[in-house]
Each structure stands twice: as C-alpha cells, then as structure tokens.
Enzyme design. Structure first.
Site, PDB file in Angstrom:
ATOM      1  N   ASN A  32      66.121  58.889 -24.401  1.00 22.85           N
ATOM      2  CA  ASN A  32      66.981  59.341 -25.496  1.00 22.85           C
ATOM      3  C   ASN A  32      66.439  58.953 -26.870  1.00 22.85           C
ATOM      4  O   ASN A  32      67.041  59.274 -27.900  1.00 22.85           O
ATOM      5  CB  ASN A  32      68.419  58.828 -25.323  1.00 22.85           C
ATOM      6  CG  ASN A  32      68.545  57.315 -25.491  1.00 22.85           C
ATOM      7  OD1 ASN A  32      67.564  56.611 -25.745  1.00 22.85           O
ATOM      8  ND2 ASN A  32      69.760  56.811 -25.342  1.00 22.85           N
ATOM      9  N   THR A  35      65.467  53.673 -28.728  1.00 25.62           N
ATOM     10  CA  THR A  35      64.535  52.588 -29.051  1.00 25.62           C
ATOM     11  C   THR A  35      63.088  52.979 -28.779  1.00 25.62           C
ATOM     12  O   THR A  35      62.171  52.316 -29.258  1.00 25.62           O
ATOM     13  CB  THR A  35      64.862  51.313 -28.248  1.00 25.62           C
ATOM     14  OG1 THR A  35      64.826  51.611 -26.853  1.00 25.62           O
ATOM     15  CG2 THR A  35      66.250  50.781 -28.603  1.00 25.62           C
ATOM     16  N   THR A 117      65.185  42.117 -14.065  1.00 28.39           N
ATOM     17  CA  THR A 117      64.845  41.078 -15.034  1.00 28.39           C
ATOM     18  C   THR A 117      64.940  39.676 -14.456  1.00 28.39           C
ATOM     19  O   THR A 117      65.737  39.413 -13.541  1.00 28.39           O
ATOM     20  CB  THR A 117      65.801  41.161 -16.243  1.00 28.39           C
ATOM     21  OG1 THR A 117      65.520  40.101 -17.164  1.00 28.39           O
ATOM     22  CG2 THR A 117      67.244  41.057 -15.817  1.00 28.39           C
ATOM     23  N   TYR A 142      73.423  40.687 -20.483  1.00 30.18           N
ATOM     24  CA  TYR A 142      72.268  41.515 -20.151  1.00 30.18           C
ATOM     25  C   TYR A 142      71.843  41.281 -18.704  1.00 30.18           C
ATOM     26  O   TYR A 142      71.682  42.223 -17.921  1.00 30.18           O
ATOM     27  CB  TYR A 142      71.109  41.207 -21.103  1.00 30.18           C
ATOM     28  CG  TYR A 142      69.781  41.731 -20.623  1.00 30.18           C
ATOM     29  CD1 TYR A 142      69.553  43.101 -20.511  1.00 30.18           C
ATOM     30  CD2 TYR A 142      68.743  40.862 -20.274  1.00 30.18           C
ATOM     31  CE1 TYR A 142      68.334  43.591 -20.056  1.00 30.18           C
ATOM     32  CE2 TYR A 142      67.536  41.333 -19.826  1.00 30.18           C
ATOM     33  CZ  TYR A 142      67.329  42.698 -19.722  1.00 30.18           C
ATOM     34  OH  TYR A 142      66.127  43.177 -19.262  1.00 30.18           O
ATOM     35  N   ASN A 171      58.379  37.809 -18.927  1.00 34.60           N
ATOM     36  CA  ASN A 171      58.174  38.254 -20.307  1.00 34.60           C
ATOM     37  C   ASN A 171      57.001  39.218 -20.412  1.00 34.60           C
ATOM     38  O   ASN A 171      55.839  38.800 -20.410  1.00 34.60           O
ATOM     39  CB  ASN A 171      57.956  37.047 -21.218  1.00 34.60           C
ATOM     40  CG  ASN A 171      59.250  36.315 -21.504  1.00 34.60           C
ATOM     41  OD1 ASN A 171      60.047  36.086 -20.604  1.00 34.60           O
ATOM     42  ND2 ASN A 171      59.471  35.948 -22.750  1.00 34.60           N
ATOM     43  N   GLY A 283      72.245  31.628 -24.601  1.00 35.79           N
ATOM     44  CA  GLY A 283      71.799  32.411 -23.453  1.00 35.79           C
ATOM     45  C   GLY A 283      70.351  32.188 -23.075  1.00 35.79           C
ATOM     46  O   GLY A 283      69.899  32.701 -22.050  1.00 35.79           O
TER      47      GLY A 283
END
Length: 328
Positions: A32, A35, A117, A142, A171, A283
């Site tokens: 979309n 980002t 993740t 998240y 990462n 977090g």
C-alpha cells in the site's frame, strides 16, 4: 515458481524480491506504500498498490493466478509506536494478516511464509541465545500482534492445510551488496542507519536509549542479521514447508551492544559518531540474541555476512550512494 510478496516495497520485502528474482522465480508485489517505496520494486515486476485491510481487493490479487507461495512482510513494525498506540498496532497487523490468510485459503494457496519477530520473546530480560521453544512472552503490542497472527496460521494449517513458516527474525540490517536496494524508513528509527547518518553529519547527535542495562557496557545488546541472509532464509523456508509448517529464529547467534555498533560505524566510516545518552525506551529488553540452530540444521542456511563490520559496510555504501533514500 510464481510468488506473491506483500510489503515487497519495504526493507526486508524488497531484498527478498531481489533474491527470488536472482533465483529465477516470477514475483508479484502487493504494497500500500504507506511505508514502502515504489522505486524499491525492480522494473518489470508486476505491482499492485493495495491495502490488505481491504479484503475484497486483497482477494482479487491473490485470486489472479495459482501462486506457488505467498510471502507476507506488510505490517506496522515499530515497538515504541506500538507502546503509544497499542490498539492501532493490534488491529492493523491482525486484520491485514487475517484478510490475507483468508484470501489464501479461499484461493487455494498452499504455502505462506510469515515475517514474524523476536519481539515474541521481549518480556523477560534474557542473556542467553533464544531457541524457538523458549517462553513466548511479548513485551510490546507489536510482538503481541505477531503472536496473534502465528496462532491464526496454526489453525489455517490444522483446518485448511495452509502450510506456513513463521520466521522470527532479530534485527535486520545492511543493504544489498551490489547496491540495488537499501534501508529507507521515514522516519528512520533503526540504530545502524541512524548511527551512519550521525557519522556522515546528516543528523544531530545520536540518542543512545539506555546506558544502565545489565549488559557488558550498559547499552542494549542485539543480534544483527544482514537483510540478504534474511532473504535467503525465506527462500529456504519455502522449500521446507512442502510437508509441514515450521517456526525458525533467524539471527547470527551473537549479540552486539549499541555502543559496539557505534564503534563499528566509526571503524568502517573512519568518522566519529556524535552521541548522547537518553532514557530507556519502554518495551525494549536488555538482550535479544537468536539461537538459529534449528534453521541451520533443517535447511543448511548459514549467514554470509556474519560480522557486524560487514553489515555496517553494506549499509554505509548504500546510504552514501543514496543521500536522500529512494526517489519515491
């Protein structure tokens, strides 16, 4: 093979598109562009600007051909933002993934690889490498949203036979070594590009979030995985899920502290990195390091860019060549 890549205009997605093309496959991208960048999609690759929140539009793309697999990268992905806007993250990531999975089932797609993740393991302060069977305790909305999607995929396999690979990577960093793609988030929040920009004088002093963690130098420790190694793992996972669904951790298996990242950028660039201490971010666990032995054993995967300086060098080259990032 014919593969559909959602979020293929983003950082990890665009590098995986290149890896699939390099392997001789046909690729279509759905994004979309909230980002991602249109110019990150290689010329000639079919592209659909579609929001996965729109089920009918998503199903229309998924139903266009008999895909050999779908790779799902599209998601909101900032831990800090998720702590400020938890309902936005939980709703957006869950609903978009649910729409895609439902469309895959309706259109008889047999395989999906999901970009999960290491934030699944973000609750406890760990110091040891984390295996796939470690206690799942997300430390952020998240991470929680990714866990919710993994559970949907479990039932999609159990009831509908949709084989899946949940790749819990740590990462992601670096850039395509030959310069075809790189990291361009707006705003940028990842440590390595921020540190490089500080060294190049493109931003003010780097903020180092937390210098009082129970680590060797007081800063967070993270396992950095080169984005091309990550893309390679996705392709290997596609082959692995012919018969059964899998979950893999993907990382180098060694952690580098935030201060060690600064030192690496200084070594590679030959420039001083200005930085200032800042408060911890809510977090953020102290240590996140992967145990990727299952992935290595079952697929033969090995990282080609195992050293931090190698990762930093590819990222530095791309950012030097693209001072303004992608053109669009």
């Amino acid at each position: 093979m014919h593969y559909l890549v959602t979020g293929g205009a983003g950082f990890v997605g665009s590098h995986t598109v290149l890896a699939l093309l390099d392997a001789g496959h046909d690729v279509t991208v759905l994004d979309n562009l909230s980002t991602g960048h249109r110019s990150a999609v290689p010329a000639g690759v079919p592209f659909y600007q579609v929001d996965l929140a729109d089920y009918n539009a998503t199903k229309a793309v998924v139903g266009q051909k008999r895909w050999d697999g779908v790779l799902h990268f599209a998601a909101l992905s900032l831990v800090g933002d998720s702590m400020r806007e938890p309902m936005v993250y939980l709703r957006q990531n869950y609903i978009t993934a649910l729409n895609l999975i439902q469309a895959c089932i309706a259109c008889e797609v047999k395989k999906i690889v999901f970009s999960s993740t290491a934030a699944l393991f973000g609750g406890p302060e760990r110091s040891e490498p984390i295996p796939e069977n470690a206690l799942v305790e997300p430390g952020s909305p998240y991470g929680e949203s990714k866990l919710m999607i993994e559970r949907v995929l479990y039932w999609a396999d159990a009831i509908h036979g949709l084989r899946n690979a949940c790749l819990r990577y740590f990462n992601a960093a670096g850039a395509d070594p030959v310069g075809r793609a790189g990291e361009d988030h707006r705003p940028e929040t990842h440590l390595i590009p921020l540190t490089i920009d500080a060294a190049l004088g493109r931003r003010s002093a780097l903020k180092l979030f937390g210098t009082d963690y129970p680590t060797r130098d007081g800063s967070c420790v993270r396992d950095y995985i080169h984005v091309n190694d990550l893309a390679d793992a996705h392709i290997r996972a596609l082959d692995q899920i012919e018969e059964r669904s899998v979950a893999y951790n993907i990382g180098n298996g060694q952690g580098y502290s935030n201060l060690e990242v600064i030192q690496s950028v200084e070594r590679v660039s030959g420039k001083k990195v200005p930085w200032v201490p800042a408060s911890r971010r809510e977090g953020d666990p102290a240590v996140l390091v992967a145990d990727s032995s299952t992935l290595r054993r079952e697929t033969g995967w090995m990282p080609r860019f195992g050293e931090l300086d190698q990762i930093v060098e590819t990222a530095l080259r791309w950012r030097e060549a693209h001072p303004y990032g992608y053109s669009s």
